[in-house]
Write a protein that holds these residues in place. Sequence first.
Motif, PDB file in Angstrom:
ATOM      1  N   THR A  53       0.812  -1.217   0.000  1.00 27.55           N
ATOM      2  CA  THR A  53       0.000   0.000   0.000  1.00 27.55           C
ATOM      3  C   THR A  53       0.848   1.270   0.000  1.00 27.55           C
ATOM      4  O   THR A  53       0.304   2.369  -0.010  1.00 27.55           O
ATOM      5  N   GLY A  54       2.164   1.128   0.017  1.00 24.10           N
ATOM      6  CA  GLY A  54       3.037   2.282   0.153  1.00 24.10           C
ATOM      7  C   GLY A  54       3.406   2.956  -1.159  1.00 24.10           C
ATOM      8  O   GLY A  54       3.146   2.463  -2.263  1.00 24.10           O
ATOM      9  N   HIS A  59       5.494   3.411  -6.945  1.00 20.27           N
ATOM     10  CA  HIS A  59       6.551   3.870  -7.848  1.00 20.27           C
ATOM     11  C   HIS A  59       7.126   2.706  -8.661  1.00 20.27           C
ATOM     12  O   HIS A  59       7.288   2.805  -9.885  1.00 20.27           O
ATOM     13  N   LEU A  60       7.446   1.600  -7.983  1.00 21.01           N
ATOM     14  CA  LEU A  60       7.994   0.440  -8.682  1.00 21.01           C
ATOM     15  C   LEU A  60       7.008  -0.107  -9.715  1.00 21.01           C
ATOM     16  O   LEU A  60       7.384  -0.430 -10.842  1.00 21.01           O
ATOM     17  N   ALA A  61       5.752  -0.223  -9.317  1.00 21.06           N
ATOM     18  CA  ALA A  61       4.736  -0.746 -10.231  1.00 21.06           C
ATOM     19  C   ALA A  61       4.561   0.161 -11.440  1.00 21.06           C
ATOM     20  O   ALA A  61       4.427  -0.320 -12.573  1.00 21.06           O
ATOM     21  N   GLU A  62       4.569   1.455 -11.212  1.00 21.48           N
ATOM     22  CA  GLU A  62       4.426   2.405 -12.326  1.00 21.48           C
ATOM     23  C   GLU A  62       5.574   2.241 -13.324  1.00 21.48           C
ATOM     24  O   GLU A  62       5.356   2.234 -14.539  1.00 21.48           O
ATOM     25  N   ALA A  68       0.034  -0.821  -8.484  1.00 15.89           N
ATOM     26  CA  ALA A  68       0.154  -1.487  -7.186  1.00 15.89           C
ATOM     27  C   ALA A  68      -1.204  -1.613  -6.514  1.00 15.89           C
ATOM     28  O   ALA A  68      -1.448  -2.573  -5.780  1.00 15.89           O
ATOM     29  N   GLU A  69      -2.111  -0.670  -6.762  1.00 13.72           N
ATOM     30  CA  GLU A  69      -3.441  -0.731  -6.152  1.00 13.72           C
ATOM     31  C   GLU A  69      -4.188  -1.983  -6.589  1.00 13.72           C
ATOM     32  O   GLU A  69      -4.919  -2.586  -5.797  1.00 13.72           O
ATOM     33  N   MET A  70      -4.007  -2.375  -7.833  1.00 17.23           N
ATOM     34  CA  MET A  70      -4.677  -3.580  -8.328  1.00 17.23           C
ATOM     35  C   MET A  70      -4.106  -4.826  -7.658  1.00 17.23           C
ATOM     36  O   MET A  70      -4.847  -5.748  -7.313  1.00 17.23           O
ATOM     37  N   VAL A  71      -2.790  -4.857  -7.466  1.00  8.27           N
ATOM     38  CA  VAL A  71      -2.161  -5.993  -6.796  1.00  8.27           C
ATOM     39  C   VAL A  71      -2.676  -6.093  -5.363  1.00  8.27           C
ATOM     40  O   VAL A  71      -3.037  -7.166  -4.886  1.00  8.27           O
TER      41      VAL A  71
END
Length: 96
Positions: A53-54, A59-62, A68-71
Amino acid sequence: MDGRAEGARDLVLPIFRLAVCDYLGLRYGHDGPDRPRACRTRQDAAEAGLFLTGAWAAHLAENAGFRAEMVWREARSNRRAVPLGRQATTRWRYAA
């Protein structure tokens, strides 16, 4: 997808897989499934949830081309859907 984006994705996906497995309480082998065994501690799950949630995860997912929200949403729904215990094999299918 260009080479940099593909390289970022190859590096970031295992990080997210490890975090989701920690959150779900599953072991994770070398870049793939290990025997499905329960291993959750409250601290591991809490730390994994904080990561997922951080801002760092976002940033990494983007950079890797996903959100990251979907994960996080999928990990939460999978944790509620399948209780830990004998059904660890089923839970692993959700994590992978």
